[in-house]
Design an enzyme around this catalytic site. Structure first.
Site, mmCIF file in Angstrom:
data_model
loop_
_atom_site.group_PDB
_atom_site.id
_atom_site.type_symbol
_atom_site.label_atom_id
_atom_site.label_comp_id
_atom_site.label_asym_id
_atom_site.label_seq_id
_atom_site.Cartn_x
_atom_site.Cartn_y
_atom_site.Cartn_z
ATOM 1 N N LYS A 154 0.834 -1.204 0.000
ATOM 2 C CA LYS A 154 0.000 0.000 0.000
ATOM 3 C C LYS A 154 0.875 1.263 0.000
ATOM 4 O O LYS A 154 0.638 2.201 -0.756
ATOM 5 C CB LYS A 154 -0.923 0.010 1.224
ATOM 6 C CG LYS A 154 -2.009 1.053 1.117
ATOM 7 C CD LYS A 154 -2.743 1.262 2.414
ATOM 8 C CE LYS A 154 -1.951 2.186 3.302
ATOM 9 N NZ LYS A 154 -2.608 2.550 4.537
ATOM 10 N N ASP A 163 -6.709 1.168 0.970
ATOM 11 C CA ASP A 163 -6.751 1.357 2.426
ATOM 12 C C ASP A 163 -8.155 1.010 2.906
ATOM 13 O O ASP A 163 -8.971 0.486 2.141
ATOM 14 C CB ASP A 163 -6.356 2.798 2.792
ATOM 15 C CG ASP A 163 -7.432 3.799 2.391
ATOM 16 O OD1 ASP A 163 -8.387 3.420 1.660
ATOM 17 O OD2 ASP A 163 -7.343 4.963 2.812
#
Ligand code: SF4
Length: 220
Positions: free
Chosen positions: A130, A148
């Site tokens: 991420k 997220d």
């Protein structure tokens, strides 16, 4: 109760969803304050299981007093002093260690420059998929999809992806269906929608700009 998964496959609807989101948030962008790529990188590392607001608050005095704070500066400052600055953020000790160690690698291996490829970014301490996606997108303008908690929730609620706990699958599905025109901004648009409208609790469906396009696979 979790409703059965329904998916939007219609290209026109998907285009309209992102087009409407962009009209609502034309300036949707990363909300972690930073003046350079290194500051963004450490802010993203610090934001794991913490809010952007708490990270901005902790780093604000540092970035104000040293606007071009770099990996060299963090090494000079030392891990303990950096820990004092970020102590209000969860998992501060581990994060301070990671930021210090990654600074060492950036200085010794990359001469202070933040690497551009996923492979290189993910070798840095505390940097996962991420974080790499955010850096690649914000710094290097690559059309990545950082999944997220907001992107995870919103994309499933809208019905853009199948209901799943697998964030890699969500990322891959979104990358396949997001129209090219919105590819660079798509993850910011979904984050803004999740942060300010399609909130985890009590989403504001009645006033939602994409209410008529959303499949509302809400887990209640
Ligand atoms: S209609 Fe409701 S569930 Fe769908 S995106 Fe909007 S706020 Fe979220």
């Amino acid at each position: 109760m979790k409703k059965s998964a329904k998916i939007i496959y219609d290209k026109k609807i998907i285009y309209n969803i992102f087009s409407t989101l962009q009209q609502n948030w034309p300036d949707a962008k990363c909300e972690l304050n930073h003046n350079n790529a290194f500051q963004l990188l450490i802010a993203v590392v610090l934001s794991a299981q913490a809010t952007d607001k708490s990270v901005n608050k902790a780093l604000e005095p540092l970035f104000t007093s040293q606007p071009q704070f770099s990996a060299y500066d963090l090494l000079e400052m030392g891990e303990e002093n950096f820990l004092k600055i970020i102590k209000s953020i969860g998992l501060a000790k581990t994060k301070a260690k990671n930021c210090y160690n990654l600074s060492g690698i950036i200085v010794s291996k990359y001469l202070g420059k933040i690497p551009e490829s996923r492979e290189e970014l993910e070798t840095l301490p505390g940097v996962g998929r991420k974080t790499a996606n955010v850096v690649m997108n914000v710094v290097y303008q690559q059309p990545t999809m950082a999944v997220d908690t907001h992107v995870d929730r919103v994309s499933q609620r809208i019905g853009l992806v199948e209901q799943t706990n697998d964030r890699l699958k969500i990322e891959e599905e979104l990358l396949k269906i997001v129209p090219k025109k919105f590819a660079l901004q798509a993850h910011h648009l979904l984050i803004f929608q999740g942060r300010y409208h399609c909130t985890a609790k009590n989403p504001k469906c009645n006033t939602c700009p994409i209410e008529n396009l959303c499949l509302k696979n809400i887990k209640h």
